[in-house]
Design a protein around this motif. Structure first.
Motif, PDB file in Angstrom:
ATOM      1  N   LEU A  69      35.483  42.527  32.842  1.00 26.21           N
ATOM      2  CA  LEU A  69      35.769  43.961  32.831  1.00 26.21           C
ATOM      3  C   LEU A  69      37.209  44.154  32.391  1.00 26.21           C
ATOM      4  O   LEU A  69      37.903  43.193  32.082  1.00 26.21           O
ATOM      5  CB  LEU A  69      35.580  44.556  34.237  1.00 26.21           C
ATOM      6  CG  LEU A  69      34.181  44.469  34.842  1.00 26.21           C
ATOM      7  CD1 LEU A  69      34.210  44.903  36.304  1.00 26.21           C
ATOM      8  CD2 LEU A  69      33.207  45.324  34.048  1.00 26.21           C
ATOM      9  N   GLY A  70      37.643  45.407  32.409  1.00 27.42           N
ATOM     10  CA  GLY A  70      39.039  45.733  32.198  1.00 27.42           C
ATOM     11  C   GLY A  70      39.570  46.374  33.464  1.00 27.42           C
ATOM     12  O   GLY A  70      38.812  46.708  34.373  1.00 27.42           O
ATOM     13  N   ALA A  71      40.903  46.556  33.522  1.00 24.01           N
ATOM     14  CA  ALA A  71      41.512  47.201  34.684  1.00 24.01           C
ATOM     15  C   ALA A  71      42.744  47.976  34.240  1.00 24.01           C
ATOM     16  O   ALA A  71      43.514  47.512  33.401  1.00 24.01           O
ATOM     17  CB  ALA A  71      41.889  46.176  35.739  1.00 24.01           C
ATOM     18  N   GLU A  72      42.903  49.170  34.834  1.00 23.79           N
ATOM     19  CA  GLU A  72      44.021  50.046  34.491  1.00 23.79           C
ATOM     20  C   GLU A  72      44.584  50.677  35.759  1.00 23.79           C
ATOM     21  O   GLU A  72      43.826  51.104  36.640  1.00 23.79           O
ATOM     22  CB  GLU A  72      43.532  51.145  33.537  1.00 23.79           C
ATOM     23  CG  GLU A  72      44.628  52.065  33.065  1.00 23.79           C
ATOM     24  CD  GLU A  72      44.114  53.045  32.015  1.00 23.79           C
ATOM     25  OE1 GLU A  72      44.218  54.261  32.248  1.00 23.79           O
ATOM     26  OE2 GLU A  72      43.596  52.583  30.982  1.00 23.79           O
ATOM     27  N   ALA A  73      45.907  50.751  35.819  1.00 21.84           N
ATOM     28  CA  ALA A  73      46.564  51.392  36.961  1.00 21.84           C
ATOM     29  C   ALA A  73      46.276  52.890  36.936  1.00 21.84           C
ATOM     30  O   ALA A  73      46.554  53.565  35.948  1.00 21.84           O
ATOM     31  CB  ALA A  73      48.060  51.134  36.923  1.00 21.84           C
ATOM     32  N   ARG A  89      47.520  48.782  31.433  1.00 21.28           N
ATOM     33  CA  ARG A  89      46.326  47.930  31.413  1.00 21.28           C
ATOM     34  C   ARG A  89      46.695  46.577  32.003  1.00 21.28           C
ATOM     35  O   ARG A  89      47.541  45.878  31.483  1.00 21.28           O
ATOM     36  CB  ARG A  89      45.805  47.738  29.990  1.00 21.28           C
ATOM     37  CG  ARG A  89      45.357  48.972  29.269  1.00 21.28           C
ATOM     38  CD  ARG A  89      44.068  49.553  29.706  1.00 21.28           C
ATOM     39  NE  ARG A  89      42.936  48.645  29.631  1.00 21.28           N
ATOM     40  CZ  ARG A  89      41.759  48.901  30.194  1.00 21.28           C
ATOM     41  NH1 ARG A  89      41.579  50.022  30.870  1.00 21.28           N
ATOM     42  NH2 ARG A  89      40.770  48.052  30.104  1.00 21.28           N
ATOM     43  N   LEU A  90      46.049  46.226  33.113  1.00 17.47           N
ATOM     44  CA  LEU A  90      46.288  44.919  33.717  1.00 17.47           C
ATOM     45  C   LEU A  90      45.594  43.833  32.915  1.00 17.47           C
ATOM     46  O   LEU A  90      46.132  42.729  32.754  1.00 17.47           O
ATOM     47  CB  LEU A  90      45.806  44.889  35.168  1.00 17.47           C
ATOM     48  CG  LEU A  90      46.716  45.523  36.201  1.00 17.47           C
ATOM     49  CD1 LEU A  90      46.735  47.032  36.105  1.00 17.47           C
ATOM     50  CD2 LEU A  90      46.314  45.086  37.587  1.00 17.47           C
ATOM     51  N   PHE A  91      44.380  44.141  32.445  1.00 16.94           N
ATOM     52  CA  PHE A  91      43.651  43.197  31.608  1.00 16.94           C
ATOM     53  C   PHE A  91      42.521  43.923  30.903  1.00 16.94           C
ATOM     54  O   PHE A  91      42.162  45.032  31.255  1.00 16.94           O
ATOM     55  CB  PHE A  91      43.118  41.994  32.406  1.00 16.94           C
ATOM     56  CG  PHE A  91      42.293  42.335  33.622  1.00 16.94           C
ATOM     57  CD1 PHE A  91      40.932  42.572  33.521  1.00 16.94           C
ATOM     58  CD2 PHE A  91      42.881  42.394  34.872  1.00 16.94           C
ATOM     59  CE1 PHE A  91      40.164  42.864  34.645  1.00 16.94           C
ATOM     60  CE2 PHE A  91      42.127  42.677  36.007  1.00 16.94           C
ATOM     61  CZ  PHE A  91      40.769  42.918  35.890  1.00 16.94           C
ATOM     62  N   ASP A  92      41.997  43.264  29.866  1.00 21.93           N
ATOM     63  CA  ASP A  92      40.876  43.789  29.086  1.00 21.93           C
ATOM     64  C   ASP A  92      39.782  42.739  28.991  1.00 21.93           C
ATOM     65  O   ASP A  92      40.043  41.531  29.088  1.00 21.93           O
ATOM     66  CB  ASP A  92      41.329  44.189  27.678  1.00 21.93           C
ATOM     67  CG  ASP A  92      42.129  45.479  27.687  1.00 21.93           C
ATOM     68  OD1 ASP A  92      41.568  46.510  28.117  1.00 21.93           O
ATOM     69  OD2 ASP A  92      43.301  45.456  27.274  1.00 21.93           O
ATOM     70  N   GLU A  93      38.571  43.217  28.769  1.00 18.60           N
ATOM     71  CA  GLU A  93      37.410  42.341  28.653  1.00 18.60           C
ATOM     72  C   GLU A  93      37.638  41.235  27.627  1.00 18.60           C
ATOM     73  O   GLU A  93      38.241  41.455  26.581  1.00 18.60           O
ATOM     74  CB  GLU A  93      36.183  43.154  28.217  1.00 18.60           C
ATOM     75  CG  GLU A  93      35.725  44.162  29.239  1.00 18.60           C
ATOM     76  CD  GLU A  93      34.608  45.047  28.716  1.00 18.60           C
ATOM     77  OE1 GLU A  93      33.541  44.501  28.352  1.00 18.60           O
ATOM     78  OE2 GLU A  93      34.812  46.268  28.674  1.00 18.60           O
ATOM     79  N   HIS A  94      37.138  40.039  27.944  1.00 23.42           N
ATOM     80  CA  HIS A  94      37.084  38.868  27.076  1.00 23.42           C
ATOM     81  C   HIS A  94      38.427  38.181  26.851  1.00 23.42           C
ATOM     82  O   HIS A  94      38.477  37.197  26.115  1.00 23.42           O
ATOM     83  CB  HIS A  94      36.427  39.193  25.726  1.00 23.42           C
ATOM     84  CG  HIS A  94      35.109  39.874  25.879  1.00 23.42           C
ATOM     85  ND1 HIS A  94      34.032  39.280  26.505  1.00 23.42           N
ATOM     86  CD2 HIS A  94      34.704  41.126  25.540  1.00 23.42           C
ATOM     87  CE1 HIS A  94      33.021  40.132  26.514  1.00 23.42           C
ATOM     88  NE2 HIS A  94      33.396  41.255  25.951  1.00 23.42           N
ATOM     89  N   LEU A  95      39.496  38.667  27.470  1.00 26.76           N
ATOM     90  CA  LEU A  95      40.781  37.975  27.374  1.00 26.76           C
ATOM     91  C   LEU A  95      40.874  36.940  28.493  1.00 26.76           C
ATOM     92  O   LEU A  95      40.137  37.002  29.477  1.00 26.76           O
ATOM     93  CB  LEU A  95      41.932  38.978  27.459  1.00 26.76           C
ATOM     94  CG  LEU A  95      42.037  39.954  26.286  1.00 26.76           C
ATOM     95  CD1 LEU A  95      43.181  40.933  26.501  1.00 26.76           C
ATOM     96  CD2 LEU A  95      42.204  39.213  24.967  1.00 26.76           C
ATOM     97  N   PRO A  96      41.776  35.959  28.349  1.00 25.83           N
ATOM     98  CA  PRO A  96      41.899  34.925  29.383  1.00 25.83           C
ATOM     99  C   PRO A  96      42.250  35.517  30.755  1.00 25.83           C
ATOM    100  O   PRO A  96      43.130  36.361  30.867  1.00 25.83           O
ATOM    101  CB  PRO A  96      43.039  34.043  28.872  1.00 25.83           C
ATOM    102  CG  PRO A  96      43.071  34.270  27.396  1.00 25.83           C
ATOM    103  CD  PRO A  96      42.660  35.703  27.205  1.00 25.83           C
TER     104      PRO A  96
END
Length: 151
Positions: free
Chosen positions: A88-92, A32-39
């Motif tokens: 949004l979120g992002a995943e490899a 997970r590169l990032f998830d919703e609502h995180l900085p």
């Protein structure tokens, strides 16, 4: 539908200036590169591999995939606009090699060098516009009555 503008859409001097600020990183499949609502404190340009953008769906255990990004594409838009939180979120999706950028440093350079800032803002705006249009087309494909002629 055409792909979103890649990093080569930036004029060469600005692209080189941006890439000089990058760090090469890699992510394993499923990371997970990032998830919703995180900085939103960084962003990436994919060198190899693929990343899924996704959104959490209430009642579902897996996020819904919004779009798949690949070579030369920008991962992350929320770093550029207050409140600097991921929408949004992002995943490899596969092994990803990417250029990683510190968002605060890039924003500071945009302010210090207006020509660079304008070029980068134009590119990010084009990417954002393309993604909104692609989402509109997907929604119409899902919800427009078949044979309605609505595009």
């Amino acid at each position: 539908m055409t792909r979103a503008p890649r990093i080569n859409a930036l004029p060469a001097p600005h692209r080189e200036r941006l890439l000089a600020m990058s760090t090469d990183v890699s992510f394993e499949t499923g990371h997970r590169l990032f998830d919703e609502h995180l900085p939103a404190d960084r962003f990436w340009v994919i060198r190899t591999g693929a990343v899924n953008l996704d959104a959490r769906v209430p009642g579902s255990t897996r996020p819904a995939v919004i779009e798949m990004l690949g070579h030369g594409e920008l991962v992350g838009l929320s770093w550029m606009f207050p409140p600097y939180e991921w929408e949004l979120g992002a995943e490899a999706l596969s092994l990803v090699r990417a250029h990683e950028f510190d968002a605060a440093a890039v924003r500071a350079l945009c302010e210090a060098e207006p020509a660079f800032g304008y070029a980068l803002t134009q590119w990010v705006g084009q990417v954002l516009s393309h993604r909104l249009q692609a989402t509109r087309v997907r929604l119409l494909d899902m919800y427009a009555p078949h044979g309605s002629g609505v595009l």
